[in-house]
Design a protein around this motif. Structure first.
Motif, short mmCIF file in Angstrom:
data_model
loop_
_atom_site.label_atom_id
_atom_site.label_comp_id
_atom_site.label_asym_id
_atom_site.label_seq_id
_atom_site.Cartn_x
_atom_site.Cartn_y
_atom_site.Cartn_z
N ASP A 62 0.81 -1.22 0.00
CA ASP A 62 0.00 0.00 0.00
C ASP A 62 0.84 1.27 0.00
OD1 ASP A 62 -2.20 -1.68 0.06
OD2 ASP A 62 -2.55 -1.43 2.20
N ASN A 63 1.97 1.25 0.68
CA ASN A 63 2.79 2.47 0.77
C ASN A 63 3.48 2.79 -0.56
OD1 ASN A 63 4.32 0.13 1.14
ND2 ASN A 63 5.97 1.26 2.14
N LEU A 64 3.56 1.83 -1.47
CA LEU A 64 4.18 2.03 -2.78
C LEU A 64 3.16 2.07 -3.92
CD1 LEU A 64 7.22 -0.42 -2.48
CD2 LEU A 64 7.22 2.06 -2.16
N LEU A 65 1.88 1.86 -3.59
CA LEU A 65 0.82 1.74 -4.62
C LEU A 65 1.21 0.65 -5.62
CD1 LEU A 65 0.01 5.51 -5.37
CD2 LEU A 65 -1.06 4.00 -3.67
N ALA A 66 1.63 -0.49 -5.07
CA ALA A 66 2.13 -1.58 -5.92
C ALA A 66 1.68 -2.93 -5.39
CB ALA A 66 3.65 -1.54 -5.98
N LEU A 67 1.68 -3.91 -6.29
CA LEU A 67 1.43 -5.31 -5.94
C LEU A 67 2.68 -6.09 -6.21
CD1 LEU A 67 -2.08 -5.81 -7.61
CD2 LEU A 67 -1.60 -5.34 -5.18
N LYS A 68 3.11 -6.90 -5.23
CA LYS A 68 4.22 -7.83 -5.44
C LYS A 68 3.62 -9.18 -5.76
CE LYS A 68 7.94 -10.20 -2.95
NZ LYS A 68 9.02 -10.09 -3.90
#
Length: 103
Positions: A62-68
């Motif tokens: 959430d803090n990077l606006l990304a999905l790993k």
């Protein structure tokens, strides 16, 4: 309406052993919410069915606006053992961005 991920996000990929590790990045919070809703482990497993033989892991960042995203069993044993043309999983990000989602 269906859209390809390449139209709304960007991605990077690499390898760890027999795992392909992908990052899917949204440009803003609204797009990130859409990615979290539409890019599920089940959809990813279907999209990469011809490549990954193991389970798909998905971690929201959430803090990077990304999905790993981790595709297990995706590199035919890993870089040192694989005869795949992309034995390091570098092309997996491009394959991910071809996935269509509902917007």
């Amino acid at each position: 309406m269906k859209r390809r991920l390449v139209d709304i996000a960007h991605a990077r990929s690499g390898d760890k052993g027999d795992r392909c590790d992908l990052g899917l990045f949204a440009p803003d919070a609204a797009t990130y919410a859409l990615l979290k809703r539409e890019v599920t482990p089940e959809r990813l497993a279907r999209h990469f069915a011809g490549m990954a033989s193991g389970p798909v892991e998905l971690y929201p960042l959430d803090n990077l606006l990304a999905l790993k995203i981790v595709l297990n069993g995706a590199l035919s044993g890993g870089a040192a053992r694989s005869l795949r043309s992309d034995n390091l999983g570098k092309c997996a990000a491009a394959a991910l961005l071809r996935m269509e989602i509902d917007t």
